[in-house]
Motif scaffolding. Structure first.
Motif, PDB file in Angstrom:
ATOM      1  N   ARG A   1      -7.583 -14.508 -12.165  1.00  0.00           N
ATOM      2  CA  ARG A   1      -6.859 -13.370 -11.821  1.00  0.00           C
ATOM      3  C   ARG A   1      -7.143 -13.397 -10.395  1.00  0.00           C
ATOM      4  N   LYS A   2      -8.130 -13.905  -9.916  1.00  0.00           N
ATOM      5  CA  LYS A   2      -8.592 -13.986  -8.373  1.00  0.00           C
ATOM      6  C   LYS A   2      -7.813 -14.737  -7.700  1.00  0.00           C
ATOM      7  N   CYS A   3      -7.551 -16.288  -8.471  1.00  0.00           N
ATOM      8  CA  CYS A   3      -6.472 -17.296  -7.809  1.00  0.00           C
ATOM      9  C   CYS A   3      -5.244 -16.779  -7.647  1.00  0.00           C
ATOM     10  N   LEU A   4      -4.676 -16.253  -8.731  1.00  0.00           N
ATOM     11  CA  LEU A   4      -3.328 -15.581  -8.762  1.00  0.00           C
ATOM     12  C   LEU A   4      -3.161 -14.871  -7.489  1.00  0.00           C
ATOM     13  N   ALA A   5      -4.048 -13.900  -7.543  1.00  0.00           N
ATOM     14  CA  ALA A   5      -3.998 -12.697  -6.401  1.00  0.00           C
ATOM     15  C   ALA A   5      -3.742 -13.324  -5.284  1.00  0.00           C
ATOM     16  N   MET A   6      -4.598 -14.394  -4.796  1.00  0.00           N
ATOM     17  CA  MET A   6      -4.523 -15.082  -3.644  1.00  0.00           C
ATOM     18  C   MET A   6      -3.267 -15.406  -3.233  1.00  0.00           C
ATOM     19  N   LEU A   7      -2.435 -15.642  -4.235  1.00  0.00           N
ATOM     20  CA  LEU A   7      -1.150 -16.247  -4.096  1.00  0.00           C
ATOM     21  C   LEU A   7      -0.031 -15.475  -4.218  1.00  0.00           C
ATOM     22  N   GLY A   8      -0.472 -14.031  -4.289  1.00  0.00           N
ATOM     23  CA  GLY A   8       0.468 -12.811  -4.146  1.00  0.00           C
ATOM     24  C   GLY A   8       1.042 -12.913  -5.892  1.00  0.00           C
ATOM     25  N   ILE A   9       0.495 -13.582  -6.895  1.00  0.00           N
ATOM     26  CA  ILE A   9       0.863 -13.536  -8.412  1.00  0.00           C
ATOM     27  C   ILE A   9      -0.022 -12.493  -9.113  1.00  0.00           C
ATOM     28  N   GLU A  10       0.612 -11.721  -9.673  1.00  0.00           N
ATOM     29  CA  GLU A  10      -0.109 -10.460 -10.605  1.00  0.00           C
ATOM     30  C   GLU A  10      -0.410 -10.997 -11.960  1.00  0.00           C
ATOM     31  N   LEU A  11      -1.614 -11.106 -12.420  1.00  0.00           N
ATOM     32  CA  LEU A  11      -1.956 -11.541 -13.708  1.00  0.00           C
ATOM     33  C   LEU A  11      -1.927 -10.266 -14.675  1.00  0.00           C
ATOM     34  N   LEU A  12      -0.853 -10.159 -15.438  1.00  0.00           N
ATOM     35  CA  LEU A  12      -0.619  -8.904 -16.285  1.00  0.00           C
ATOM     36  C   LEU A  12      -1.711  -8.949 -17.501  1.00  0.00           C
TER      37      LEU A  12
END
Length: 151
Positions: A118-129
């Motif tokens: 979740r944290k890695c994806l958020a840094m790239l602007g991708i939301e983990l649903l």
């Protein structure tokens, strides 16, 4: 000084000729994600992790089998999840894996991995649903409160 040449890398998205029209598939509910999860993962006798990329309208941009493990564990790096999402211009993601035993109770490792992703994806602007565990039933880490809402 000698002339330095930089190497160039070209990334290209190729069209899959499997017959699936991903851009016409939408995951608009937990039930539709669960149905897809069972369709993709029910026949494996070992753990398999799949990442699904979605655009802002929840249409599927990519379905990628990112890792295969053994009967009760798999190992994966963030790179294997991030790469297909970036290449498909996904803005949202769903991670799903199976528990061949049928018991969908998440392990401590499942929960820790989900939070790191979740944290890695958020840094790239991708939301983990969500992160779904597929077995005899389905466990949603989002629905059960094991996936934080910080985005």
């Amino acid at each position: 000084m000698d002339k330095i040449e930089l190497s160039r890398v070209k990334l290209e998205r190729i069209q899959d000729n499997s017959g699936y029209k991903l851009d016409q598939c939408q995951l608009s509910s937990l039930e539709s994600a669960q149905s897809l999860g069972h369709q993709l993962l029910d026949n494996y006798d070992r753990e398999v992790l799949i990442v699904i990329g979605l655009n802002c309208k929840l249409k599927i941009t990519v379905i990628n089998p990112a890792a295969m493990g053994n009967v009760n564990r798999l190992s994966i790096s963030a790179r294997e999840i991030l790469k297909p999402l970036i290449l498909s211009s996904a803005t949202r993601a769903i991670i799903m894996h199976n528990h061949p035993s049928g018991d969908t109770t998440p392990s401590r490792m499942d929960i820790t991995f989900t939070e790191k992703m979740r944290k890695c994806l958020a840094m790239l602007g991708i939301e983990l649903l969500d992160h779904l565990i597929i077995g005899d039933d389905m466990y949603s880490l989002r629905r059960e409160g094991d996936l934080q809402d910080e985005y």
